[in-house]
Each structure stands twice: as structure tokens, then as C-alpha cells.
Design a protein around this motif. Structure first.
Motif, PDB file in Angstrom:
ATOM      1  N   GLY A  42       0.773  -1.238   0.000  1.00 17.37           N
ATOM      2  CA  GLY A  42       0.000   0.000   0.000  1.00 17.37           C
ATOM      3  C   GLY A  42       0.804   1.287   0.000  1.00 17.37           C
ATOM      4  N   HIS A  43       2.057   1.215  -0.370  1.00 16.33           N
ATOM      5  CA  HIS A  43       2.871   2.434  -0.397  1.00 16.33           C
ATOM      6  C   HIS A  43       2.659   3.215  -1.688  1.00 16.33           C
ATOM      7  CE1 HIS A  43       4.912   1.488   3.283  1.00 16.33           C
ATOM      8  NE2 HIS A  43       5.261   0.299   2.828  1.00 16.33           N
ATOM      9  N   GLY A  44       2.952   4.510  -1.634  1.00 19.41           N
ATOM     10  CA  GLY A  44       2.834   5.361  -2.806  1.00 19.41           C
ATOM     11  C   GLY A  44       4.103   5.355  -3.640  1.00 19.41           C
ATOM     12  N   GLN A  45       4.027   6.046  -4.760  1.00 25.13           N
ATOM     13  CA  GLN A  45       5.173   6.128  -5.665  1.00 25.13           C
ATOM     14  C   GLN A  45       6.369   6.774  -4.961  1.00 25.13           C
ATOM     15  OE1 GLN A  45       5.164   4.743  -8.810  1.00 25.13           O
ATOM     16  NE2 GLN A  45       7.350   5.166  -8.717  1.00 25.13           N
ATOM     17  N   ASP A  46       6.104   7.720  -4.033  1.00 20.72           N
ATOM     18  CA  ASP A  46       7.191   8.407  -3.332  1.00 20.72           C
ATOM     19  C   ASP A  46       8.020   7.429  -2.497  1.00 20.72           C
ATOM     20  OD1 ASP A  46       4.888   8.032  -1.777  1.00 20.72           O
ATOM     21  OD2 ASP A  46       5.458   9.612  -0.374  1.00 20.72           O
ATOM     22  N   VAL A  47       7.346   6.502  -1.844  1.00 23.10           N
ATOM     23  CA  VAL A  47       8.061   5.493  -1.045  1.00 23.10           C
ATOM     24  C   VAL A  47       8.856   4.555  -1.964  1.00 23.10           C
ATOM     25  CG1 VAL A  47       7.749   3.439   0.411  1.00 23.10           C
ATOM     26  CG2 VAL A  47       6.573   5.573   0.983  1.00 23.10           C
TER      27      VAL A  47
END
Lengths: 215, 215
Positions: A122-127
Motif C-alpha cells: 500500500g505504499h505510494g510512488q514516493d516510497v
């Protein structure tokens, strides 16, 4: 000889450089890593590579996988120009440098790993981007240090001609730039990248120059 | 010859098996991966391996890193018994199998990666364990398929004697068991593991039999 790859794959990019250095022009089959959930996962492609990863090389009934194994096979099949040094101690250091990239940097930024971070965790592209920058940044800093301790400081990683180490380095540097890694603190690697890019064998292998390239 | 390793490191375990098969007994220096924040990250150890990873092998002023590069160097230095086949096509498949483990499975379950998942991304041990099971499970299933398509089905990965592929497989199977991967659907790999474990070269290299072993 038929090469199954994808323009943006670092592992396919390595093989393309090796083909060019050896003067080989295999037929190309595009394996689109994003279309239809990933063509590399299809049943048909998995008969070539059960790992569901590019690249794969078909040659006279033989199917080869894993970019480093393919490149060593090419080098053992077409001797000139050599991609590995004749001296076994130096050869071990060249292989170690290549593996520092192919084992300890590249697999961590692989598409399937980033998909897991995003889709399963569930992490975003930033992570995902920060994850890539961490492993690429740390890994390339170690590569810079590995070269600094060599007695011979030529235009390329290990001497005055490009070889397996450069073949692994250039795609990884491209990937570093794509993910926004600060490479200004890697002067030696930057100079080697420039020296390689001046050679058609490297320049013609760039992702944006492939038949399956996308913007 | 001085070997820097850690009892639980898969990469060090591979080298130990290779030393045993070759009848070599290097001096051992323990690099404790958890003590004091990780001895592999120390300034002293990084002079040996700038990557801050085990293993490293010192021999007559030469410093070698990366387990596969070390093992190929050992094989090129002490010919008997050979760890890679003489036939170049088969050799490429053996290397690819080894790299399927050393590049695409093992680095994803590395201590530093699991530490990032837990410390930087805030995940628990359960997420880290599931992460490992995913990559080990998928990766070993591909390894089983890679062997299934070989014409020769011997006691070991590629024939009737152990070599580089088996050297990589056994530590990865140990790791699979440790992380709770279901290996019952990998009958060929299980049989090879048993065949290897029956040999002192493999059995004596087990993590629990090393001088730095902990419970």
C-alpha cells in the motif's frame, strides 16, 4: 539467434551492449513488461524463462536466461573483443563489480518488487522512489569505492577497453538518473559513463533507441 | 587465505561449501551482522568490502568479494573437483540457475532490506516474513522448473556431481525452511537438498556447525 527483451529492462540493456560490442545482431522479440499485466508472466514466455523475467536468448534450440550468464556465454562463443580479462585475479574483481550491481542493486528496483511495495503493502510512488534511491545510491557509492582501490585507472572500469563491468554499470547509471539519485558524488563512475556513451556499442543500446521504446 | 563471513549468511555458506568441496581450510574471521549495529558496516571491514556485505576473501594481498565471483575464482585456481561443467552451453545454464538464486531471491531477503522494511517503513516481522516467503517461494518454483527442462536428471542440479548450482541451492533451501516457505511442492529441489546434505562438504558448512554459530 532470437533475443527476448524490453527496452527499459536493465538486464536486457546489458545484453544489447554485449551484442553490439561483439558485432552480433540477434532478432528481437519484445516482451512488454506492463501490457496485459506483464507479458513476461504469460504461459508462453514462461516456457522460455520460468522466472518470468527478461531477458531470454534462443539460439539453435538452446534457451539461455540471466543476463550475466548470457554475456559470459557470448564471450566464450565469440572471443573478440574479450569482455572479461585473461588474468584470473582481475577477472574475479570484474565479476564481483558486475555482481555488486546485478545482485545487490538491480533486483531491488525490479518492477515486481516495486509492484509489491505499492500493491501489496500500500505504499505510494514516493516510497517506491525513495526505496530505489536508497539501494542505487548506496550500491553505486560502493562501486565507486571498489574502483578507487584498483591500481590501474583507465577510461573504463577495469582498464582501457570496455567489458562486463561497464556493461553492468551503464544501465545502472541510467536507472540512477531516472530515479533521481544524486550521482555528482561519483566522479569516476560519471567519467566512465561518458566514455562508454561515446561508443556506438553503448549509445545504440540505449532504451530510447530500441524498436519497442515508448516515451 | 582468510575468509570473512557470518554463520547465517547464505553467501558465506555458499563459499564454505566450495572450500570444503575443494579441500581448502582458510582461516576464519567472524563478521557479526547484528552486533554493534553490524560489524559489516564498520570502517575497518569496509576497507575489505566497500559494500559492507559478507563475505570477503583475503589471499596473498588480493581481496575478493561477491560469493559467485569468489567461487569461480576458487574453481579457476584449484581445478579439482570442477564446480562448473566443461561444456559452455551447460555452463551457461548452471550460471543462470545460480544467478536466479543469487540475484533474484537472496538479495531481497537480505538483512539490510528487511531492516528497511521494518525500521524505515514501519512494518512488523509478519510483513517482513511474508515478503521473504513470496520471493523465496516464487524463486524456488522457477528453479524447480529450470531443472525440469534439463535432459539429464541426476542426483544433483546438473548431473551426478555437486557444483555451483547446488552450492547456491542448499543455503537458499535452508533459508526457505527458516522463513516457513512450503517446499513440499518442490520435489526435485528437496531430493537434491537431501543428496547434498549426505555429503560432508555440505553438512560441515551448515550454519549451526560454524564457530560463530548462535542458537
Amino acid at each position: 539467434m532470437k533475443f527476448h527483451g524490453y527496452f527499459r529492462s536493465s538486464a536486457a540493456y546489458r545484453c544489447r551492449i554485449a551484442f553490439n560490442l561483439k558485432g552480433l545482431s540477434p532478432d528481437f522479440a519484445s516482451v512488454h513488461l506492463r501490457r496485459g499485466g506483464g507479458e513476461q508472466k504469460s504461459e508462453v514466455y514462461r516456457t522460455l524463462n520460468p522466472q518470468g523475467l527478461v531477458p531470454a536468448l534462443e539460439v539453435d534450440g538452446l534457451v539461455l536466461t540471466q543476463s550475466l550468464a548470457i554475456i559470459e556465454w557470448l564471450d566464450e562463443t565469440w572471443a573478440e573483443p574479450p569482455l572479461l580479462p585473461a588474468d584470473k585475479d582481475l577477472r574475479a574483481r570484474v565479476r564481483a563489480f558486475a555482481q555488486a550491481i546485478a545482485c545487490d542493486i538491480h533486483p531491488l528496483q525490479n518492477l515486481r518488487v516495486l509492484a509489491y511495495l505499492k500493491e501489496e503493502l500500500g505504499h505510494g510512488q514516493d516510497v517506491a522512489d525513495a526505496w530505489c534511491r536508497r539501494w542505487i545510491g548506496d550500491g553505486l557509492a560502493a562501486c565507486e569505492a571498489l574502483l578507487a582501490r584498483e591500481e590501474t585507472q583507465g577510461d573504463f572500469c577495469f582498464g582501457d577497453a570496455p567489458g562486463l563491468a561497464d556493461i553492468c554499470l551503464v544501465p545502472q547509471m541510467f536507472s540512477a538518473i531516472r530515479f533521481g539519485v544524486n550521482i555528482s558524488n561519483l566522479p569516476r563512475l560519471g567519467a566512465i559513463l561518458a566514455a562508454c556513451e561515446a561508443l556506438p556499442a553503448f549509445a545504440d543500446a540505449r532504451p530510447d533507441r530500441q524498436p519497442d521504446a515508448e516515451a
